[in-house]
Design a protein around this motif. Structure first.
Motif, short mmCIF file in Angstrom:
data_model
loop_
_atom_site.label_atom_id
_atom_site.label_comp_id
_atom_site.label_asym_id
_atom_site.label_seq_id
_atom_site.Cartn_x
_atom_site.Cartn_y
_atom_site.Cartn_z
N CYS A 125 5.65 -18.16 -2.01
CA CYS A 125 5.06 -16.85 -1.71
C CYS A 125 3.58 -16.94 -1.38
O CYS A 125 2.85 -17.77 -1.93
CB CYS A 125 5.25 -15.91 -2.90
SG CYS A 125 6.94 -15.77 -3.49
N GLY A 126 3.13 -16.02 -0.51
CA GLY A 126 1.71 -15.89 -0.24
C GLY A 126 0.97 -15.39 -1.48
O GLY A 126 1.56 -14.82 -2.40
N HIS A 127 -0.36 -15.58 -1.50
CA HIS A 127 -1.16 -15.29 -2.69
C HIS A 127 -1.03 -13.84 -3.15
O HIS A 127 -0.92 -13.57 -4.36
CB HIS A 127 -2.63 -15.61 -2.42
CG HIS A 127 -2.96 -17.06 -2.57
ND1 HIS A 127 -2.90 -17.72 -3.78
CD2 HIS A 127 -3.37 -17.98 -1.66
CE1 HIS A 127 -3.24 -18.99 -3.62
NE2 HIS A 127 -3.53 -19.18 -2.33
N GLU A 128 -1.03 -12.88 -2.24
CA GLU A 128 -0.98 -11.48 -2.64
C GLU A 128 0.37 -11.16 -3.27
O GLU A 128 0.44 -10.39 -4.24
CB GLU A 128 -1.23 -10.58 -1.43
CG GLU A 128 -1.15 -9.09 -1.71
CD GLU A 128 -2.18 -8.60 -2.73
OE1 GLU A 128 -2.03 -7.46 -3.22
OE2 GLU A 128 -3.12 -9.37 -3.05
N GLY A 171 -2.40 -15.77 2.37
CA GLY A 171 -1.85 -14.53 2.87
C GLY A 171 -0.87 -13.90 1.92
O GLY A 171 -1.03 -13.94 0.71
N GLY A 172 0.15 -13.31 2.49
CA GLY A 172 1.10 -12.53 1.71
C GLY A 172 0.68 -11.07 1.75
O GLY A 172 -0.48 -10.74 1.50
N ASP A 173 1.59 -10.22 2.10
CA ASP A 173 1.25 -8.81 2.28
C ASP A 173 2.33 -7.95 1.64
O ASP A 173 3.52 -8.22 1.80
CB ASP A 173 1.14 -8.49 3.78
CG ASP A 173 0.75 -7.05 4.03
OD1 ASP A 173 -0.19 -6.58 3.35
OD2 ASP A 173 1.37 -6.40 4.88
N ILE A 174 1.91 -6.91 0.88
CA ILE A 174 2.85 -5.98 0.27
C ILE A 174 2.43 -4.56 0.62
O ILE A 174 1.27 -4.18 0.41
CB ILE A 174 2.92 -6.14 -1.26
CG1 ILE A 174 3.41 -7.55 -1.64
CG2 ILE A 174 3.86 -5.11 -1.86
CD1 ILE A 174 3.63 -7.74 -3.12
#
Length: 592
Positions: A283-286, A306-309
Motif C-alpha cells: 500500500c501507498g503511505h497514505e 503516494g496512496g490516495d483515499i
C-alpha cells in the motif's frame, strides 16, 4: 539463479523476515497485510524440503480455505520444491480427514465414522434448522441460534445440558439428525481428529514421523477445535516442528468460530519463537496511515510512495453510490488504469449484484467473485475446462497438461490412461458448441469418471463443492449458464472484480472502491451490543482498505435502505470518523 534462491535473497533484505526464515524450532510470525507472509511461508517450506526434511519424511502445509490452499500449491510448485508422497498441501479439514481420521479411526474405536458420508451444505442447514426449532420453538431469527450452536461445536464445548443451557441440547439434536441419514460433518471430523491425536501417543508419533514439520497459513482463521489439533501435534510432548503465519487484525471468521486471541496465545508459549513483521510492501503511505488509524494496534511501516483515499457522500442511497462507482471507474480507465486492477467491495452479495449490474448497464465489464460454490481442485478443474474450451489453447490460462494432472488426481484410484483420452476427446468437441449449457459439460465429466469423487470419503470437500456447482448450474432455469458464460466468468482479465469485503482477504488491486460505509450497515446494527462483532466489523474495513496499492474510494449515504424497503438513518460509518476520513460536521446524525 533459480526461483527459490531469488526468493531467499529477497528475504535477506528484511531483518525480521530473515530471522523467521532462519530460526529452527517452533516459530510464529505475526504479519500485517502486504508483508510477504505467504512468500515467507512457502519459501521456508521449499527450502526445508531441500535441506532439512530427508525422505521419506514429509511436511504438511495447512490453511483454512481451498482458495488459499490452491495459492500455496502454486507458489510451492513455482519455487521448484521437490515433490514427494509425504508432502501435504491443503485445508486443515482435509488434513484432519485424510491424514488422521481415515487412517486411524478403526484403530481408535471410531470405525463407525468410516461408514458415514459427509453432509452437504443443504443437509447441514436442514439439520440445524430442525434442531433449533425442536429446542427453541419457532424463533424469529433462527439463524442467530444456528450460529451459536455452530460456535459451541467448534469450540468443542462439552458443558452438560441444563435448563439454562439448551444449546448443547440443540447441538446433540443436530448431530442425531445427521446420524439418522448416515452423515457427519467436518466438525465431527475435527472432533474425532483432536481426540485421536490427544489420547493416542503412539499414533501421534506415527503421524509426526510422516509429517515432522507443520506449516500453517492464516492461523488467525482457525477455530478452537482446529487450534487444539495443531497444538496436539506440535506442543507439549509432541515433536512436530511448527512454522505458522497469521495476523489477528485480519480475523474475519468469528461467525465460523475463529478467535484471533488463539494466535496471540500461541505466539506467547514459552517454547515458541515469535516474530512480528511490520513492513507493508503493497500500500501507498497514505493508505497505510489511515489503516493504522482504523486498527490502532501494531503500526505498519510503508515502502510505497503516494496512496490516495477519498470519501464521497451519495445522498441518493445505494443506487447513487453505484452511479458514482461507474464515474470513478471510467475516470480511472481514462487515466490509464486497467479494469482487472480495479475492485469493488460491498458488504453483501445482494449489493455486489446490484453494483455489477450498474457497471454492465453502462458498458463496463464486471464479474462477481461468487460464493455459489466453493472453489477447490474439483470445481476449479471444471472451470478451467471451460476456459480451455472457449478461449482456445493459445489464449486460455488453462493448460492441457495441468488439466490432465488434476483429472488424474480427482479420479485416483480408479484412473486409467483411457480416462485421459476420453477427457481430451470431450475437450476437443465442445469448442464447436460453446453455447451448450455448462450443466451438460459437468454431466459429461461425471459420466467420464468425475462422479467417482462422490464415492471417496477422502474427497469429501471436492464432492461438496461439485454438488454446489451442480445446483448452481441448475438454478439457471430458462436461461442456463453456458460453457462460454462460465469461461468468461473464469477469465478475469479486462473486467472489474466485484466481491464482498470478507471475500476480498488475500487479494490486491491498484484501485479499490468500497460501498455501503453507512452506520448500522458497516458496522452492522447487530454489532451494537457485541464488542467481538464490532471488532470484527472494524477488521473487515481494515482488510478492505489494505487491498489497494494506489487508491481507495469510499462511498456512503448517511442512511441504509433494507431489502424490505424500510430505511434507517444513522449517518456515515463510525469507522470513517475514527479514521479521520470525515469530520463530525459531515455526519448528519449521531451514532447509536
Amino acid at each position: 539463479m533459480g526461483a527459490l534462491t531469488d526468493s531467499i535473497n529477497d528475504l535477506r533484505t528484511n531483518a525480521r523476515q530473515w530471522e523467521a526464515f532462519y530460526h529452527r524450532g517452533h516459530c510464529v510470525v505475526l504479519a500485517p497485510p502486504g508483508s510477504g507472509k505467504t512468500k515467507l511461508l512457502t519459501t521456508r517450506l521449499a527450502y526445508d524440503l531441500f535441506n532439512h526434511i530427508p525422505e521419506p519424511h514429509g511436511a504438511a502445509c495447512i490453511t483454512l480455505t481451498n482458495a488459499a490452499a490452491r495459492q500455496l500449491q502454486r507458489r510451492v510448485e513455482t519455487l521448484g520444491a521437490p515433490q514427494r508422497s509425504t508432502l501435504f498441501i491443503g485445508t486443515v479439514h482435509s488434513f484432519a480427514l485424510r491424514q488422521v481420521v481415515l487412517p486411524f479411526a478403526r484403530l481408535t474405536g471410531k470405525a463407525e465414522l468410516l461408514s458415514l458420508g459427509i453432509a452437504s451444505d443443504k443437509q447441514e442447514r436442514a439439520a440445524y434448522v430442525e434442531a433449533v426449532a425442536h429446542v427453541f420453538g419457532d424463533p424469529r431469527y433462527p439463524s442467530d441460534y444456528v450460529e451459536e450452536v455452530k460456535a459451541r461445536r467448534r469450540s468443542l464445548d462439552t458443558a452438560p445440558v441444563t435448563p439454562g443451557n439448551p444449546y448443547l441440547a440443540a447441538e446433540r439434536r443436530y448431530r442425531d439428525n445427521l446420524r439418522r441419514q448416515g452423515l457427519m460433518d467436518f466438525d465431527d471430523v475435527v472432533e474425532a481428529a483432536v481426540d485421536i491425536v490427544e489420547h493416542n501417543p503412539a499414533l501421534r508419533d506415527v503421524l509426526m514421523a510422516r509429517y515432522p514439520h507443520l506449516y500453517i497459513d492464516e492461523y488467525q482463521d482457525l477455530h478452537p477445535g482446529l487450534d487444539r489439533l495443531i497444538r496436539a501435534l506440535c506442543l507439549g510432548e509432541a515433536k512436530a516442528e511448527l512454522f505458522a503465519v497469521g495476523d489477528p487484525e485480519q480475523a474475519l471468521y468469528g461467525w465460523a468460530g475463529s478467535n484471533p486471541d488463539l494466535l496471540f496465545d500461541l505466539a506467547s508459549q514459552p517454547d515458541v519463537h515469535s516474530v512480528r513483521l511490520e513492513h507493508n510492501y503493497r500500500c501507498g503511505h497514505e493508505i497505510i496511515r489511515v489503516a493504522n488509524c482504523i486498527q490502532r494496534g501494531h503500526t505498519m511501516v510503508g515502502h510505497r510512495d503516494g496512496g490516495d483515499i477519498t470519501t464521497t457522500r451519495c445522498p441518493g442511497g445505494f443506487p447513487d453510490q453505484c452511479e458514482h462507482v461507474v464515474g470513478v471507474v471510467r475516470q480511472a480507465v481514462a487515466s490509464g488504469a486497467v479494469l482487472h486492477e480495479i475492485a469493488v467491495l460491498c458488504s453483501t452479495n445482494r449489493e455486489c449484484k446490484e453494483v455489477a449490474k450498474a457497471m454492465r448497464d453502462n458498458g463496463i465489464p464486471a464479474f462477481i467473485r461468487e460464493d455459489a460454490y466453493r472453489l477447490n481442485r474439483a470445481t476449479s478443474f471444471v472451470e478451467n475446462c471451460t476456459s480451455w474450451i472457449a478461449a482456445g489453447r493459445e489464449f486460455s490460462d488453462a493448460r492441457l497438461g495441468n488439466l490432465l494432472r488434476d483429472w488424474r488426481r480427482l479420479l485416483t484410484p480408479s484412473w486409467t490412461p483411457q480416462h485421459d483420452g476420453a477427457l481430451v476427446e470431450v475437450l476437443l468437441d465442445y469448442p464447436t458448441r460453446p453455447d451448450t449449457a455448462a450443466s451438460a459439460l459437468l454431466a459429461d465429466l461425471f459420466v467420464l469418471g468425475l462422479a467417482g469423487v462422490f464415492e471417496q470419503q477422502a474427497q469429501a470437500e471436492e464432492a461438496r463443492a461439485l454438488e454446489q456447482m451442480k445446483e448452481h448450474f441448475a438454478d439457471g432455469g430458462h436461461h442456463p449458464l453456458t460453457v462460454k458464460d462460465l469461461a468468461e466468468r473464469v477469465r478475469r482479465t479486462n473486467r472489474v472484480e466485484v466481491t464482498t469485503m470478507t471475500a476480498s482477504k488475500g487479494l490486491e488491486f491498484d484501485i479499490v472502491l468500497i460501498l455501503g460505509m453507512d452506520e448500522k450497515h458497516v458496522p452492522h446494527f447487530k454489532s451494537a451490543n457485541d464488542q467481538a462483532k464490532l471488532n470484527e466489523d472494524r477488521r473487515k474495513f481494515f482488510v478492505s482498505i489494505t487491498r489497494a496499492r494506489q487508491a481507495v474510494h469510499i462511498f456512503y449515504s448517511g442512511f441504509v435502505r433494507w431489502p424490505s424497503g424500510r430505511s434507517a438513518t444513522a449517518g456515515p460509518s463510525r469507522f470513517l470518523l475514527e479514521a479521520g476520513l470525515i469530520t463530525s460536521a459531515s455526519s448528519p446524525s449521531r451514532l447509536w
